[in-house]
Design an enzyme around this catalytic site. Structure first.
Site, PDB file in Angstrom:
ATOM      1  N   SER A 113      43.967  67.201 -33.485  1.00 18.16           N
ATOM      2  CA  SER A 113      43.515  68.474 -34.099  1.00 18.16           C
ATOM      3  C   SER A 113      44.553  68.413 -34.948  1.00 18.16           C
ATOM      4  O   SER A 113      44.685  67.375 -35.643  1.00 18.16           O
ATOM      5  CB  SER A 113      43.180  69.708 -33.104  1.00 18.16           C
ATOM      6  OG  SER A 113      42.898  70.724 -33.642  1.00 18.16           O
ATOM      7  N   GLU A 221      37.158  63.234 -37.978  1.00 14.67           N
ATOM      8  CA  GLU A 221      36.214  64.924 -37.793  1.00 14.67           C
ATOM      9  C   GLU A 221      36.936  66.305 -38.101  1.00 14.67           C
ATOM     10  O   GLU A 221      37.724  65.760 -38.583  1.00 14.67           O
ATOM     11  CB  GLU A 221      36.285  64.594 -36.170  1.00 14.67           C
ATOM     12  CG  GLU A 221      37.666  64.284 -35.470  1.00 14.67           C
ATOM     13  CD  GLU A 221      38.500  65.683 -35.429  1.00 14.67           C
ATOM     14  OE1 GLU A 221      37.454  67.229 -34.915  1.00 14.67           O
ATOM     15  OE2 GLU A 221      39.022  66.474 -35.560  1.00 14.67           O
ATOM     16  N   HIS A 291      36.085  67.695 -31.944  1.00 15.97           N
ATOM     17  CA  HIS A 291      36.041  69.128 -30.773  1.00 15.97           C
ATOM     18  C   HIS A 291      34.588  69.217 -30.905  1.00 15.97           C
ATOM     19  O   HIS A 291      33.991  69.974 -30.826  1.00 15.97           O
ATOM     20  CB  HIS A 291      36.512  70.043 -32.050  1.00 15.97           C
ATOM     21  CG  HIS A 291      38.315  70.534 -32.461  1.00 15.97           C
ATOM     22  ND1 HIS A 291      38.349  68.525 -33.427  1.00 15.97           N
ATOM     23  CD2 HIS A 291      39.145  71.217 -32.697  1.00 15.97           C
ATOM     24  CE1 HIS A 291      39.473  69.299 -34.016  1.00 15.97           C
ATOM     25  NE2 HIS A 291      39.935  70.794 -33.743  1.00 15.97           N
TER      26      HIS A 291
END
Length: 321
Positions: A113, A221, A291
């Site tokens: 992230s 992602e 995630h």
């Protein structure tokens, strides 16, 4: 990367830190510490990990000090508690030499992230210092309650193997080729493995913290971004020449979004297809990373890796490249 099977003689110290968003789930942090102990690690929580300033885990100064403190700690593993937002505020002030020295001494920085910015910044400022790991987060993964399903078994196993120096490859099923075809069968690519969260990757373009990597294998992602936004960011990377400069692009989980009434059937597959038109570089889907509470592998950012595809089966290896 040399496998190490003598776990008893290894350093199992693990330091949990909060570089970005405020830690809202303190019970999850306690569960994570307990779970990591059960896995044989010796977890400690950084003194600033539970601070709060607005939506951040402390002021910029407190989080900056925490990152430098973690770098100096000598911990075998530095595991981010969570992602969120906040690393971008710190990039111009980070002591990159200090962070690189910690990697060279053997600290394995792990997270995903928002931590993408730190990991790619290290590639930009200190490429060759060693690898960092895109992987699980302390609270979101190891702190997940049993009622929520707990941590995924493969996620856990990959993390333990990676932190013990034993993980040298991961495999996955390519899901993007049209039904009945094997569009990427026979593909072989070798290059530097890099990437992370798509939004954070794009945010570094044009900054001093952008790693100019050619001939690499880029993985991406995203979460809670509608496919048109994913497409827009992929096209930005294509138009900037980033995608075409790579040997292959691997797309992980991009879920958590809600369709709009006027989408007219437009989905993520259409966004990826539009990006594929914009670059000759093969874009594969199905990488088990992102995630998601499902399987999340560990990926060594900055490692030389090899991608081999047979039919729809893809193998990404870095142990002997």
């Amino acid at each position: 990367m040399t496998p190490c099977c003598d776990h008893a003689s290894m350093d199992h110290s693990l330091l949990i830190f909060s570089p970005s968003g405020v830690l809202r789930d303190r019970a999850g942090l306690r569960r994570a510490v307990k779970h990591l102990k059960a896995l044989g690690f010796e977890p400690q929580v950084d003194e600033a990990a539970q601070l709060r300033q607005q939506r951040f885990a402390g002021t910029d100064e407190e989080r900056l000090a925490a990152l430098h403190r973690v770098a100096d700690s000598g911990a075998a593993v530095a595991l981010a508690a969570r992602g969120g937002y906040g690393m971008s505020r710190l990039l111009d002030r980070l002591d990159w030499e200090r962070l690189a020295a910690s990697v060279q001494r053997g600290t394995r920085w792990v997270g995903m992230s928002d931590l993408t910015a730190l990991q790619l910044g290290l590639l930009a400022h200190a490429r060759g210092c060693g690898v960092t790991w895109q992987g699980p987060l302390a609270v979101a993964d190891f702190g997940r309650a049993a009622a929520e399903g707990g941590v995924d078994d493969i996620t856990e196993a990959c993390f333990v193997e990676a932190m013990h120096g034993e993980l040298e490859a991961i495999g996955f099923r390519e899901t993007g080729a049209p039904r009945g075809t094997q569009a990427f069968d026979g593909l072989e690519a070798e290059g530097l493995l890099w990437g992370g969260n798509l939004t954070m990757v794009c945010s570094l373009l044009g900054t001093p913290h952008w790693p100019r990597i050619k001939g690499g294998i880029l993985f991406l992602e995203e979460v809670s971004e509608h496919p048109y936004r994913v497409e827009r960011m992929l096209l930005q990377l294509a138009q900037a020449g980033v995608l075409t400069a790579q040997k292959a692009v691997l797309i992980g989980d991009c879920g958590g979004w809600k369709p709009a009434p006027h989408d007219g059937g437009y989905r993520l597959k259409d966004a990826i297809a539009a990006a594929q038109v914009a670059t000759p570089t093969p874009i594969l889907q199905g990488l088990p990373f992102g995630h998601t509470p499902a399987t999340k592998v560990c990926l060594p950012v900055g490692a030389k890796a090899q991608l081999v595809v047979q039919g729809r089966d893809a193998l990404l290896a870095w142990g002997h490249v």
